[in-house]
Design a protein around this motif. Structure first.
Motif, PDB file in Angstrom:
ATOM      1  N   PRO A 165       0.752   0.076 -11.932  1.00 15.64           N
ATOM      2  CA  PRO A 165       1.061  -1.438 -11.967  1.00 15.64           C
ATOM      3  C   PRO A 165       2.910  -0.879 -12.258  1.00 15.64           C
ATOM      4  O   PRO A 165       2.759   0.036 -13.210  1.00 15.64           O
ATOM      5  N   ALA A 166       3.323  -1.546 -11.979  1.00 13.02           N
ATOM      6  CA  ALA A 166       4.812  -2.159 -12.413  1.00 13.02           C
ATOM      7  C   ALA A 166       5.338  -1.481 -12.921  1.00 13.02           C
ATOM      8  O   ALA A 166       4.823  -2.294 -14.232  1.00 13.02           O
ATOM      9  N   ALA A 167       6.085  -0.902 -13.763  1.00 14.95           N
ATOM     10  CA  ALA A 167       6.643  -0.570 -15.145  1.00 14.95           C
ATOM     11  C   ALA A 167       7.105  -1.936 -15.868  1.00 14.95           C
ATOM     12  O   ALA A 167       7.467  -2.848 -14.346  1.00 14.95           O
ATOM     13  N   ALA A 187      -1.313 -13.016  -7.949  1.00 14.26           N
ATOM     14  CA  ALA A 187      -1.712 -12.416  -6.786  1.00 14.26           C
ATOM     15  C   ALA A 187      -0.948 -11.186  -5.899  1.00 14.26           C
ATOM     16  O   ALA A 187       0.088 -10.096  -6.938  1.00 14.26           O
ATOM     17  N   GLY A 188      -1.117 -10.332  -4.826  1.00 12.10           N
ATOM     18  CA  GLY A 188      -0.769  -9.089  -4.447  1.00 12.10           C
ATOM     19  C   GLY A 188      -1.556  -8.172  -5.562  1.00 12.10           C
ATOM     20  O   GLY A 188      -2.378  -8.183  -6.508  1.00 12.10           O
ATOM     21  N   VAL A 189      -0.996  -7.218  -5.233  1.00 14.83           N
ATOM     22  CA  VAL A 189      -1.404  -5.548  -5.978  1.00 14.83           C
ATOM     23  C   VAL A 189      -1.294  -5.428  -7.594  1.00 14.83           C
ATOM     24  O   VAL A 189      -1.645  -5.008  -8.004  1.00 14.83           O
ATOM     25  N   ARG A 196       4.111  -6.065 -20.726  1.00 17.00           N
ATOM     26  CA  ARG A 196       5.572  -6.962 -21.138  1.00 17.00           C
ATOM     27  C   ARG A 196       5.260  -8.548 -20.846  1.00 17.00           C
ATOM     28  O   ARG A 196       5.067  -8.870 -21.506  1.00 17.00           O
ATOM     29  N   THR A 197       5.201  -8.241 -19.041  1.00 22.09           N
ATOM     30  CA  THR A 197       5.090  -9.679 -18.899  1.00 22.09           C
ATOM     31  C   THR A 197       3.648 -10.077 -18.815  1.00 22.09           C
ATOM     32  O   THR A 197       3.621 -11.257 -18.973  1.00 22.09           O
ATOM     33  N   ARG A 198       2.643  -9.753 -18.912  1.00 18.72           N
ATOM     34  CA  ARG A 198       1.316 -10.176 -18.804  1.00 18.72           C
ATOM     35  C   ARG A 198       0.613 -10.450 -19.611  1.00 18.72           C
ATOM     36  O   ARG A 198       1.013 -11.677 -20.174  1.00 18.72           O
ATOM     37  N   SER A 252       6.710  12.336  -1.648  1.00 16.58           N
ATOM     38  CA  SER A 252       5.772  11.602  -1.525  1.00 16.58           C
ATOM     39  C   SER A 252       6.070  10.539  -0.242  1.00 16.58           C
ATOM     40  O   SER A 252       6.446  10.751   0.668  1.00 16.58           O
ATOM     41  N   SER A 253       4.668   9.851   0.039  1.00 19.69           N
ATOM     42  CA  SER A 253       4.532   8.963   1.506  1.00 19.69           C
ATOM     43  C   SER A 253       6.282   8.201   1.235  1.00 19.69           C
ATOM     44  O   SER A 253       5.730   7.722   2.451  1.00 19.69           O
ATOM     45  N   LEU A 254       6.382   7.488  -0.347  1.00 17.19           N
ATOM     46  CA  LEU A 254       7.716   6.120   0.041  1.00 17.19           C
ATOM     47  C   LEU A 254       9.028   7.160   0.946  1.00 17.19           C
ATOM     48  O   LEU A 254       9.059   6.512   1.711  1.00 17.19           O
ATOM     49  N   ILE A 300      10.889 -14.951  -9.406  1.00 24.65           N
ATOM     50  CA  ILE A 300      11.768 -14.544 -11.021  1.00 24.65           C
ATOM     51  C   ILE A 300      10.948 -13.139 -10.719  1.00 24.65           C
ATOM     52  O   ILE A 300      10.854 -12.117  -9.720  1.00 24.65           O
ATOM     53  N   GLU A 301      12.760 -12.002 -10.398  1.00 25.23           N
ATOM     54  CA  GLU A 301      12.617 -11.125  -9.479  1.00 25.23           C
ATOM     55  C   GLU A 301      13.000 -10.289 -10.361  1.00 25.23           C
ATOM     56  O   GLU A 301      14.414 -10.479 -10.601  1.00 25.23           O
ATOM     57  N   LYS A 302      13.221  -9.195 -10.459  1.00 27.66           N
ATOM     58  CA  LYS A 302      13.780  -7.931 -11.619  1.00 27.66           C
ATOM     59  C   LYS A 302      14.982  -7.356 -10.670  1.00 27.66           C
ATOM     60  O   LYS A 302      15.775  -6.850 -11.777  1.00 27.66           O
ATOM     61  N   GLY A 350       7.625  -9.535  -4.407  1.00 32.25           N
ATOM     62  CA  GLY A 350       7.420  -8.455  -3.531  1.00 32.25           C
ATOM     63  C   GLY A 350       6.560  -9.818  -1.893  1.00 32.25           C
ATOM     64  O   GLY A 350       6.793 -11.044  -2.274  1.00 32.25           O
ATOM     65  N   VAL A 351       6.130  -8.569  -1.231  1.00 32.30           N
ATOM     66  CA  VAL A 351       5.286  -9.646  -0.147  1.00 32.30           C
ATOM     67  C   VAL A 351       4.987 -11.050  -0.992  1.00 32.30           C
ATOM     68  O   VAL A 351       4.555 -11.707  -0.537  1.00 32.30           O
ATOM     69  N   ALA A 352       3.855 -10.598  -2.034  1.00 32.07           N
ATOM     70  CA  ALA A 352       2.991 -11.503  -2.564  1.00 32.07           C
ATOM     71  C   ALA A 352       3.622 -12.398  -2.896  1.00 32.07           C
ATOM     72  O   ALA A 352       3.528 -13.885  -3.021  1.00 32.07           O
TER      73      ALA A 352
HETATM   74  C1  FAD Z   1       4.131   4.918   1.497  1.00 36.21           C
HETATM   75  C2  FAD Z   1       3.328   3.161   1.658  1.00 36.21           C
HETATM   76  C3  FAD Z   1       3.317   3.015   2.566  1.00 36.21           C
HETATM   77  C4  FAD Z   1       2.459   1.319   3.021  1.00 36.21           C
HETATM   78  N1  FAD Z   1       2.055   1.197   4.547  1.00 36.21           N
HETATM   79  C5  FAD Z   1       1.012  -0.168   3.945  1.00 36.21           C
HETATM   80  C6  FAD Z   1       0.962  -0.381   5.711  1.00 36.21           C
HETATM   81  O1  FAD Z   1       1.558  -0.173   6.343  1.00 36.21           O
HETATM   82  N2  FAD Z   1      -0.160  -1.692   6.408  1.00 36.21           N
HETATM   83  C7  FAD Z   1      -0.187  -2.383   4.438  1.00 36.21           C
HETATM   84  O2  FAD Z   1      -0.822  -3.588   5.191  1.00 36.21           O
HETATM   85  N3  FAD Z   1      -0.168  -1.836   3.659  1.00 36.21           N
HETATM   86  C8  FAD Z   1       0.843  -0.876   2.957  1.00 36.21           C
HETATM   87  N4  FAD Z   1       1.386  -0.329   2.359  1.00 36.21           N
HETATM   88  C9  FAD Z   1       0.396  -0.997   0.941  1.00 36.21           C
HETATM   89  C10 FAD Z   1       2.411  -2.929   0.503  1.00 36.21           C
HETATM   90  O3  FAD Z   1       3.028  -1.351   0.168  1.00 36.21           O
HETATM   91  C11 FAD Z   1       1.750  -3.110  -0.296  1.00 36.21           C
HETATM   92  O4  FAD Z   1       0.272  -3.287   0.205  1.00 36.21           O
HETATM   93  C12 FAD Z   1       2.353  -4.654  -0.808  1.00 36.21           C
HETATM   94  O5  FAD Z   1       3.808  -4.253  -0.817  1.00 36.21           O
HETATM   95  C13 FAD Z   1       2.012  -5.605  -1.791  1.00 36.21           C
HETATM   96  O6  FAD Z   1       3.064  -6.297  -2.576  1.00 36.21           O
HETATM   97  P1  FAD Z   1       3.495  -6.971  -3.539  1.00 36.21           P
HETATM   98  O7  FAD Z   1       4.188  -8.257  -3.748  1.00 36.21           O
HETATM   99  O8  FAD Z   1       1.633  -7.269  -4.025  1.00 36.21           O
HETATM  100  O9  FAD Z   1       3.663  -5.606  -4.542  1.00 36.21           O
HETATM  101  P2  FAD Z   1       5.255  -5.454  -4.402  1.00 36.21           P
HETATM  102  O10 FAD Z   1       5.716  -4.819  -3.271  1.00 36.21           O
HETATM  103  O11 FAD Z   1       5.179  -4.255  -5.391  1.00 36.21           O
HETATM  104  O12 FAD Z   1       6.272  -6.350  -4.983  1.00 36.21           O
HETATM  105  C14 FAD Z   1       6.258  -6.568  -6.573  1.00 36.21           C
HETATM  106  C15 FAD Z   1       7.605  -7.163  -6.657  1.00 36.21           C
HETATM  107  O13 FAD Z   1       7.502  -7.158  -8.261  1.00 36.21           O
HETATM  108  C16 FAD Z   1       8.604  -7.139  -8.748  1.00 36.21           C
HETATM  109  N5  FAD Z   1       8.492  -7.216 -10.137  1.00 36.21           N
HETATM  110  C17 FAD Z   1       7.773  -6.072 -10.733  1.00 36.21           C
HETATM  111  N6  FAD Z   1       6.762  -6.144 -11.896  1.00 36.21           N
HETATM  112  C18 FAD Z   1       8.603  -7.532 -12.353  1.00 36.21           C
HETATM  113  C19 FAD Z   1       8.350  -8.484 -13.895  1.00 36.21           C
HETATM  114  N7  FAD Z   1       7.722  -8.022 -14.936  1.00 36.21           N
HETATM  115  N8  FAD Z   1       9.355  -9.324 -13.469  1.00 36.21           N
HETATM  116  C20 FAD Z   1      10.097  -9.586 -11.945  1.00 36.21           C
HETATM  117  N9  FAD Z   1       9.516  -9.044 -10.987  1.00 36.21           N
HETATM  118  C21 FAD Z   1       8.901  -7.954 -11.157  1.00 36.21           C
HETATM  119  C22 FAD Z   1       9.409  -5.862  -8.006  1.00 36.21           C
HETATM  120  O14 FAD Z   1      10.596  -5.576  -7.908  1.00 36.21           O
HETATM  121  C23 FAD Z   1       8.764  -6.346  -6.984  1.00 36.21           C
HETATM  122  O15 FAD Z   1      10.315  -6.245  -5.696  1.00 36.21           O
HETATM  123  C24 FAD Z   1       2.030   0.558   1.538  1.00 36.21           C
HETATM  124  C25 FAD Z   1       2.520   1.289   0.774  1.00 36.21           C
HETATM  125  C26 FAD Z   1       3.172   2.701   0.109  1.00 36.21           C
HETATM  126  C27 FAD Z   1       3.359   3.270  -0.796  1.00 36.21           C
END
Ligand code: FAD
Ligand code: SF4
Ligand code: SF4
Lengths: 307, 722
Positions: B564-566, B605-607, B570-572, B418-420, B226-228, B206-208
């Motif tokens: 937390p993502a599905a 990193a990230g969410v 397991r991964t942690r 939903s919002s998404l 690594i991306e699932k 993801g962006v993180a």
């Molecule tokens: C409806 C909505 C609107 C939003 N609007 C905004 C906005 O306007 N501004 C803003 O700042 N934020 C917004 N957000 C928040 C934003 O989506 C998050 O801050 C951001 O996406 C977090 O990024 P991340 O990389 O941490 O997680 P994610 O985007 O969830 O990325 C995680 C990645 O990891 C992959 N992954 C997961 N588990 C595994 C695994 N076990 N092995 C390998 N890969 C894996 C996933 O497939 C995914 O690609 C919004 C959120 C929602 C729900």
């Protein structure tokens, strides 16, 4: 199935409103359940549950002790309790649940029970008869359908679930394991359909009857206002009857219609029957056996349709 | 130094000697290593017990911290100090307001020198917080850093017994006596330095994960990303605009996605998962499962001898595929084929076959043609092994299944979304080309209700107790979007309180108010659908006007909680990372080490660590990347010297421990004509399983030796007698 056809026995807790206002609920429960393999044995010496709103919100220790005493009577019979009222369910089921899980509370309650030479042990469970009817572990929809001799064909029947059987969701095991939906359940509709009637959905069906939680006693106009809103929604669907699983809700809908007429000047004439009464009818009990003439709102139009 | 200060020069009494008797027996035959003389380059001793500390020679300094009033407010420091003076081996006692501060540490340095201390006990907070601090202080005073022992008199004492001054004072005395008993027997230990692999891994793109990988790559570190899923970008790639600046998510994300795809230092593995992790900081051996994708990249095709072949993203296959499934990226609002890409801008632009729905008709193979020959319907999962020095988890989040909050009718009422889903509907590249429409009839809504905290801040047992942190802000954004796009459309926002805490966020909130959004403070109790119109009645309590409210709207958007993502769990576990009770991954310290974990070399990193918006996510990713690059740039890391050692003269060579060790750190070897156990120190995690088991007592757990533990127990049990 045992030789007598009885698979389960329960201590039958009547509560107050059913025997005093709607005796048909008592007789229908005993007779209909027997046909379905469940014997309801009277729980002798039981007191008021006590009413959760009236007692529970005023003196908790009295509330717990009284409910616990009823539980002990069933423990002495070595039988689980079956009851016919959501309010009783709230008190007796919940107190049993809490006493089983909280030792301090149990000790405090036993301290009080000592005065009448009783001790709560936590050896039994509490069920609503509606739950016994729906759950195949005890009876189940199929068995009910098979027991019907007078199907209520053509009748449009709406369901009032009441609040306390399914809520609060987080500790209602029965809700979680069997019913699966607190906000839009349909299991009662399945039971209605098993009697041959047509279950009818209506707006905001999970709304309270208006009476519970002491509202009826405290602010009757407010309580009736809620009831009236439900009746408006029911009228919209042109239902022939409303069925409930709680004599207190039934009282509010049945007698409440008279009060609504007096206070608001509207009349609905909607027959209100406990599910046990409906089941009795469908199994061939007569309206007289069921004491349907004791209802405030005449059941005649509905009876005409189904008999 | 403003604090009261006292010193003591007590030497051991007879009674004290008796108290440590069991220890003495153990150490009698061993030569004592001169204390307070670190010998860093010393050759490894033949037997680990050759250089044992001798309790008789011990001179321990005790330093009691007030932690402001955290400790001093709940116990009698002076009484604790007086008691400490009487404990065996104690040569000096002092107290200070903040022992961890520079002046506090100076007290320790000075006392070590002035009073020829052989060991240091600090009675303060927790080893987790300040063991490293005080080890450094001990070292700066001229002792081996492992001559330090901590007594926890804050987290496990003053904080829990805040209102029991006497009790906490007594408990502090006990804790210090126990720590002193161990300190008297501490040995010099020397951490092992191990080289660090010059490569890193980031899990989740993801962006993180993308930001972390780009930073690592920019720092010259080979990074496996690594991306699932089949493509990168995570949730952000599903968003339309981003608050508070309202720039388009795609426009700011796609360039980063392209950079990731292009960076020579990033090895991107999509449609892949971490399968197994072995090793430790500096040397993680990671096995990655590359899920069968059914389609080869040009590189993979070339490796198979198909020169110039492989997927070029033309999409010819998709056109002929007969299978139709809901597209998950569009949350089911658009169809896809069994061979598909999430959306046209994906990185990498390689098609993927969903083998659970593929009927293997082979039409796509024909369509792809004999040149590219990209499709292999018989492809199998592949396992790839890589070695990395550090790893970052960036697995993000999923949307909480909001249908569980049954009162709002999601999945029961067509016009509750939903919002998404809203993001996809309002997005120009979404299923409706950016037109917000009611699912029931395709009409444009004129009144839209937004339910905030949908499943968040929820203690009913159905939802999540925490705040999902970005739903207030994105709902404000959504309100703005409908006002802008649909003339006359009114957003009604049902909220508990608006959390607009970030930079320029509160200003954004005012802006949306001015634009005409309606705010109703009240949690939505219930939503009822009008059967005829499919309009919705939102039932709530307007807590500002103190009245119940029944608001009829055309559409409802639920700002659903996140979780937390599905597969996070397991991964942690593979990386030995813990999580809090709600499943979010646990940082080493919530304030001072938010990117680290308790597993050395693994970062967050990230969410995945807890709800964060994009600015916070990117900041955390950059922090994690920086932290993860440090060991790599250092080139080597020191491992805590807590390994097991074999005492060869006691070892019977039975080999029972070899099978017990969960980390395969033990083996049997021939030594001087005998079979004895040998420890591979780099593999040993110091768990103690073997040490506790060995029937001959032949395993010596460094820093947790049997004599040290026995001395601690004795100090506790016999301690009260003095
Ligand atoms: C409806 C909505 C609107 C939003 N609007 C905004 C906005 O306007 N501004 C803003 O700042 N934020 C917004 N957000 C928040 C934003 O989506 C998050 O801050 C951001 O996406 C977090 O990024 P991340 O990389 O941490 O997680 P994610 O985007 O969830 O990325 C995680 C990645 O990891 C992959 N992954 C997961 N588990 C595994 C695994 N076990 N092995 C390998 N890969 C894996 C996933 O497939 C995914 O690609 C919004 C959120 C929602 C729900
Ligand atoms: S037809 Fe072949 S090259 Fe084209 S997108 Fe499909 S798999 Fe890739
Ligand atoms: S201490 Fe644990 S990890 Fe180390 S060798 Fe013994 S069993 Fe294995």
């Amino acid at each position: 199935m045992s030789e007598s056809g009885i698979n389960h026995k329960f201590a039958f807790y009547l509560g107050c409103i059913a025997p005093n206002r709607y005796p048909g609920v008592e007789s229908a429960s005993i007779k209909a359940m027997k046909k379905l393999g469940v014997e309801l044995v009277p729980l002798k010496g039981a007191s008021c549950c006590p009413a959760p709103g009236a007692f529970g919100s005023i003196d908790q220790s009295v509330f717990y002790a009284m409910a616990a005493r009823n539980l002990v009577l069933a423990e002495q019979m070595k039988m689980d309790i079956a009851l016919v009222c959501n309010g009783c369910y709230k008190s007796i089921w919940e107190v049993n649940h809490k006493l089983k899980h909280n030792k301090d509370l149990r000790d405090a309650v036993n301290e009080v029970l000592k005065e009448v030479d009783m001790e709560y042990k936590g050896t039994i469970n509490v069920y609503h008869t509606a739950e016994l009817l729906y759950n195949d572990k005890f009876i189940g929809v199929d068995k009910i359908r098979d027991s019907i001799t007078n199907p209520l064909t053509g009748a449009r029947i709406a369901v009032h679930y009441g609040c306390h059987l399914t809520k609060p969701h987080k500790d209602r095991e029965f809700e979680k394991e069997v019913m699966l939906n607190t906000e839009h359940p349909v299991w009662m509709e399945e039971l209605v359909a098993a009697l041959g009637a047509t279950p009818v959905e209506y707006r905001n069906k999970m709304q309270c009857c208006g009476a519970g939680g002491g509202v009826r006693g405290y602010d009757i106009v407010h309580a009736l206002d809620i009831t009236n809103e439900k009746l408006i929604n029911l009228k919209e669907e042109k239902v022939d009857a409303l069925t409930d699983i709680c004599p207190f809700c039934q009282l509010q809908f049945d007698r409440g219609q008279i009060e609504i007429q007096e206070k608001f000047g509207v009349s609905y004439g909607l027959p209100v029957l406990h599910f046990a009464e409906l089941l009795g009818l469908a199994q061939g009990m007569s309206p007289q056996d069921l004491g349907l003439d004791l209802h405030a709102i005449s059941c005649e139009p509905f009876l005409k349709k189904v008999l | 130094m403003a604090e009261k200060k006292s010193t003591t020069k007590k030497t051991e009494s007879k009674k004290d000697t008796k108290k440590v008797a069991p220890v003495k027996q153990e150490v009698k035959k061993q030569a004592a290593a001169p204390a307070a003389k670190p010998k860093a380059e010393e050759a490894p001793a033949k037997s680990p017990i050759d250089n044992l500390a001798k309790a008789e020679d011990a001179r321990i300094g005790v330093f009691i911290c007030h932690c402001g009033t955290n400790i001093a407010g709940s116990m009698d420091i002076e009484a604790v100090q007086e008691a400490a003076k009487t404990f065996p081996h104690v040569a000096y006692v002092d107290n200070y307001k903040y022992m961890c501060s520079m002046p506090g540490q100076t007290v320790i340095h000075k006392a070590i020198k002035d009073h020829k201390l052989t060991g240091v006990v600090v009675a303060a907070c927790t080893p987790r917080l300040h063991e490293p601090t005080f080890r450094t202080a001990t070292k700066d005073g001229g002792l081996n850093p492992f001559r330090f022992e901590m007594a926890n008199i804050r987290d496990q004492n003053s904080w829990v017994h805040m209102h029991d001054r006497e009790g906490s004072t007594d408990k502090a005395k006990d804790a210090i006596r126990i720590a002193v008993a161990k300190a008297a027997l501490l040995q010099d230990l020397h951490p092992k330095a191990v080289p660090v692999e010059k490569a890193a891994m980031v899990v989740g793109a993801g962006v993180a994960g993308m930001q972390a990988a780009l930073d690592l790559a920019a720092a010259g570190i080979k990074t496996y990303l690594i991306e699932k899923d089949m493509s990168i970008g995570g949730r952000m790639s599903q968003l339309d605009k981003t608050f508070p600046t309202l720039d388009c998510s795609q426009c700011i994300l796609t360039p980063k996605m392209v950079d990731v795809g292009r960076s020579p230092n990033i090895e991107l593995m999509t449609w892949s998962e971490v399968h197994e992790v072995e090793g430790y900081i500096g040397n993680f051996d990671v096995t990655i499962r590359k899920k069968a994708r059914g389609v080869m990249t040009p590189k993979e095709a070339e490796a198979k001898g198909i020169v110039g072949g492989g997927c070029n993203g033309c999409g010819d296959c998709e056109g002929v595929c007969p299978v139709i499934k809901p597209n998950e990226f569009e949350i089911g609002m658009k169809p896809r084929k069994a061979i598909y890409v999430n959306h046209p801008q994906v990185v990498p632009l390689i098609y993927t076959i969903d083998f659970t729905s593929c009927v293997k008709c082979g039409l796509c193979v024909t369509a792809c043609g004999p040149e590219k020959r990209a499709i292999d319907l018989e492809m199998k999962d592949e396992f790839v092994k890589v070695k990395v020095g550090t790893a970052i988890l960036a697995t993000g989040y999923d949307i909480f299944p909001i249908e569980n909050k049954q009162e709002w009718g999601y999945k029961r009422y067509e016009n509750v979304i939903s919002s998404l889903e809203f993001e996809r509907l309002i997005c120009a590249s979404g299923p409706t080309g950016g037109h917000l429409v009611r699912p029931s009839d395709g009409e444009t809504p004129k009144r839209v209700g937004f339910v905030l905290c949908a499943g968040s801040r929820d203690n009913t047992g159905t939802g999540k107790p925490y705040c999902s942190r970005f739903c207030c802000m994105y709902s404000l954004k959504h309100a703005h979007q409908i006002i802008e796009k649909i003339p006359g459309c009114v957003p009604y926002i049902f909220y508990m309180d608006i959390r607009s805490f970030g930079k320029m966020y509160e200003e954004f909130y005012y802006r949306i108010q001015d634009e005409g959004a309606k705010f109703i403070r009240g949690r939505v109790a219930n939503i009822i659908e009008d059967k005829a119109t499919k309009n919705l009645h939102v039932m709530a309590d307007d807590t500002l006007l103190d009245r119940p409210i029944d608001m009829e709207v055309d559409m409802v958007v639920l700002a659903a909680a996140i979780q937390p993502a599905a597969d996070t769990n397991r991964t942690r576990k593979l990386f030995g990372v813990s999580c809090s009770s709600d499943g979010w991954l646990l940082e080493a310290h919530p304030k001072l080490n938010p990117c680290g974990t308790t597993t050395a070399g693994v970062f967050l990193a990230g969410v995945c660590q807890g709800p964060k918006d994009i600015p916070d996510t990117v900041a955390s990713a950059e922090g994690a990347a920086s932290a993860a690059s440090i060991p790599i740039h250092m080139g080597e890391v020191e491992l805590e010297p807590y390994f097991a050692s074999c005492i060869p003269e006691k070892c019977a060579g039975c080999g029972m421990c070899v099978n017990l060790c969960p980390y395969s750190a033990l083996s049997l070897v021939e030594k001087d004509g005998r079979t004895v156990m040998q420890v591979t120190e780099a593999k040993c995690k110091g768990c103690g399983t073997c040490g506790g088991f060995c029937p001959g007592g032949a395993i010596w757990m460094n820093h947790f030796t049997t004599p040290q533990i026995v001395a601690q127990i004795d100090a506790f049990l016999l301690g009260g007698e003095q």
